[in-house]
Design an enzyme around this catalytic site. Structure first.
Site, PDB file in Angstrom:
ATOM      1  N   SER A   1      -8.065   4.087  -7.898  1.00  0.00           N
ATOM      2  CA  SER A   1      -7.893   4.616  -9.259  1.00  0.00           C
ATOM      3  C   SER A   1      -9.230   5.150  -9.780  1.00  0.00           C
ATOM      4  O   SER A   1      -9.279   6.156 -10.482  1.00  0.00           O
ATOM      5  CB  SER A   1      -7.371   3.530 -10.188  1.00  0.00           C
ATOM      6  OG  SER A   1      -6.126   3.069  -9.735  1.00  0.00           O
TER       7      SER A   1
ATOM      8  N   HIS B   1      -0.957   2.614  -4.386  1.00  0.00           N
ATOM      9  CA  HIS B   1      -0.176   1.492  -4.939  1.00  0.00           C
ATOM     10  C   HIS B   1       1.310   1.674  -4.592  1.00  0.00           C
ATOM     11  O   HIS B   1       1.986   0.720  -4.213  1.00  0.00           O
ATOM     12  CB  HIS B   1      -0.289   1.450  -6.466  1.00  0.00           C
ATOM     13  CG  HIS B   1      -1.666   1.231  -7.015  1.00  0.00           C
ATOM     14  ND1 HIS B   1      -2.281   2.112  -7.854  1.00  0.00           N
ATOM     15  CD2 HIS B   1      -2.535   0.202  -6.851  1.00  0.00           C
ATOM     16  CE1 HIS B   1      -3.469   1.650  -8.206  1.00  0.00           C
ATOM     17  NE2 HIS B   1      -3.663   0.500  -7.599  1.00  0.00           N
TER      18      HIS B   1
ATOM     19  N   LYS C   1     -12.595  -5.149 -16.930  1.00  0.00           N
ATOM     20  CA  LYS C   1     -12.938  -3.732 -16.761  1.00  0.00           C
ATOM     21  C   LYS C   1     -12.413  -2.927 -17.943  1.00  0.00           C
ATOM     22  O   LYS C   1     -11.327  -3.209 -18.448  1.00  0.00           O
ATOM     23  CB  LYS C   1     -12.261  -3.176 -15.495  1.00  0.00           C
ATOM     24  CG  LYS C   1     -12.799  -3.720 -14.193  1.00  0.00           C
ATOM     25  CD  LYS C   1     -12.103  -3.010 -13.045  1.00  0.00           C
ATOM     26  CE  LYS C   1     -12.274  -3.741 -11.737  1.00  0.00           C
ATOM     27  NZ  LYS C   1     -11.377  -3.248 -10.704  1.00  0.00           N
TER      28      LYS C   1
ATOM     29  N   ARG D   1      -7.465  -2.008   1.530  1.00  0.00           N
ATOM     30  CA  ARG D   1      -7.815  -0.672   2.019  1.00  0.00           C
ATOM     31  C   ARG D   1      -8.876  -0.800   3.098  1.00  0.00           C
ATOM     32  O   ARG D   1      -8.593  -1.054   4.230  1.00  0.00           O
ATOM     33  CB  ARG D   1      -8.306   0.185   0.844  1.00  0.00           C
ATOM     34  CG  ARG D   1      -7.200   0.577  -0.093  1.00  0.00           C
ATOM     35  CD  ARG D   1      -7.705   0.998  -1.436  1.00  0.00           C
ATOM     36  NE  ARG D   1      -8.244  -0.150  -2.166  1.00  0.00           N
ATOM     37  CZ  ARG D   1      -8.603  -0.125  -3.430  1.00  0.00           C
ATOM     38  NH1 ARG D   1      -8.545   0.980  -4.103  1.00  0.00           N
ATOM     39  NH2 ARG D   1      -9.050  -1.218  -4.016  1.00  0.00           N
TER      40      ARG D   1
HETATM   41  P1  ADP Z   1      -7.882  -4.077  -9.212  1.00  0.00           P
HETATM   42  O1  ADP Z   1      -6.873  -5.125  -9.526  1.00  0.00           O
HETATM   43  O2  ADP Z   1      -8.937  -4.529  -8.229  1.00  0.00           O
HETATM   44  O3  ADP Z   1      -8.424  -3.305 -10.372  1.00  0.00           O
HETATM   45  P2  ADP Z   1      -6.010  -2.022  -8.688  1.00  0.00           P
HETATM   46  O4  ADP Z   1      -5.367  -2.267  -9.943  1.00  0.00           O
HETATM   47  O5  ADP Z   1      -6.539  -0.658  -8.461  1.00  0.00           O
HETATM   48  O6  ADP Z   1      -7.128  -3.018  -8.332  1.00  0.00           O
HETATM   49  O7  ADP Z   1      -5.016  -2.327  -7.514  1.00  0.00           O
HETATM   50  C1  ADP Z   1      -4.139  -3.425  -7.466  1.00  0.00           C
HETATM   51  C2  ADP Z   1      -3.945  -3.798  -6.035  1.00  0.00           C
HETATM   52  O8  ADP Z   1      -3.596  -2.637  -5.285  1.00  0.00           O
HETATM   53  C3  ADP Z   1      -5.186  -4.360  -5.361  1.00  0.00           C
HETATM   54  O9  ADP Z   1      -4.763  -5.331  -4.430  1.00  0.00           O
HETATM   55  C4  ADP Z   1      -5.774  -3.175  -4.641  1.00  0.00           C
HETATM   56  O10 ADP Z   1      -6.515  -3.572  -3.520  1.00  0.00           O
HETATM   57  C5  ADP Z   1      -4.509  -2.456  -4.230  1.00  0.00           C
HETATM   58  N1  ADP Z   1      -4.746  -1.022  -4.017  1.00  0.00           N
HETATM   59  C6  ADP Z   1      -5.322  -0.135  -4.837  1.00  0.00           C
HETATM   60  N2  ADP Z   1      -5.355   1.101  -4.286  1.00  0.00           N
HETATM   61  C7  ADP Z   1      -4.791   0.978  -3.062  1.00  0.00           C
HETATM   62  C8  ADP Z   1      -4.564   1.864  -1.982  1.00  0.00           C
HETATM   63  N3  ADP Z   1      -4.953   3.135  -2.001  1.00  0.00           N
HETATM   64  N4  ADP Z   1      -3.945   1.376  -0.892  1.00  0.00           N
HETATM   65  C9  ADP Z   1      -3.603   0.081  -0.828  1.00  0.00           C
HETATM   66  N5  ADP Z   1      -3.802  -0.814  -1.789  1.00  0.00           N
HETATM   67  C10 ADP Z   1      -4.392  -0.388  -2.901  1.00  0.00           C
END
Ligand code: ADP
Length: 166
Positions: A127, A16, A40, A89
């Site tokens: 995460s 992130h 979730k 990703r």
């Molecule tokens: P979600 O909203 O699907 O639960 P997250 O909160 O983990 O996902 O992530 C928020 C945003 O950051 C999403 O667009 C997710 O694809 C992106 N993201 C999460 N981990 C990574 C990473 N390692 N590299 C790039 N983008 C990421």
């Protein structure tokens, strides 16, 4: 131009942070929007997640962290943001992100979704994976900031494996 970067961030990872570091160079302002009404189940509360983000990006002057509820397109409108930013990703992210981007476009055609790719070394990081690795006692250096690692270990210890709550 103002962009909104929404997500659960449960917890924030270097993946992130990589996206945020790239985004602040492109947009005038990046609002990191922590979802509070997620379907979730999360390990950390919205306030805890937001605090970890704030601590991680405190050196970035044009990054702001907020907690939001409801539809992201409505929040974008309220914040006068014209861009929803998402990280991509692996190909596995693509289908869900594609559906969501097109749904959001239908809901509000004036907000554009933009995708950014992280550094290769973070392209497999999630995460969910971090929480699993932390619960097995993995060293998370290189995946999350040290204070996030400590918060994870503390929270997972409190939950305690095999139902032995402390
Ligand atoms: P979600 O909203 O699907 O639960 P997250 O909160 O983990 O996902 O992530 C928020 C945003 O950051 C999403 O667009 C997710 O694809 C992106 N993201 C999460 N981990 C990574 C990473 N390692 N590299 C790039 N983008 C990421």
């Amino acid at each position: 131009m103002r962009a909104i970067y929404p997500g659960n961030f449960d917890p924030i990872t270097y993946g992130h942070i990589d996206i945020i570091n790239r985004a602040v160079k492109i947009f005038d302002e990046v609002i990191i929007a922590v979802s509070s009404g997620s379907q979730k189940q999360t390990l950390f509360t919205p306030a805890e997640r937001a605090n970890m983000i704030k601590k991680s990006v405190k050196s970035l002057k044009n990054a702001k962290t907020e907690i939001f509820e409801g539809l992201i397109v409505n929040y974008a409108k309220k914040k006068k943001a014209s861009v929803i930013l998402r990280g991509l990703r692996m190909i596995s992210d693509f289908e869900y992100e594609f559906q969501m981007a097109l749904t959001n476009r239908k809901l509000n055609p004036s907000v554009e979704t933009i995708f950014m790719m992280p550094a290769e070394s973070y392209s497999y990081l999630s995460s969910k994976l971090i929480k699993e690795a932390a619960s097995l006692g993995a060293d998370l250096k290189g995946f999350v900031p040290a204070f996030v690692d400590a918060a994870l270990k503390k929270r997972l210890k409190r939950i305690a494996p095999f139902g032995k709550a402390k």
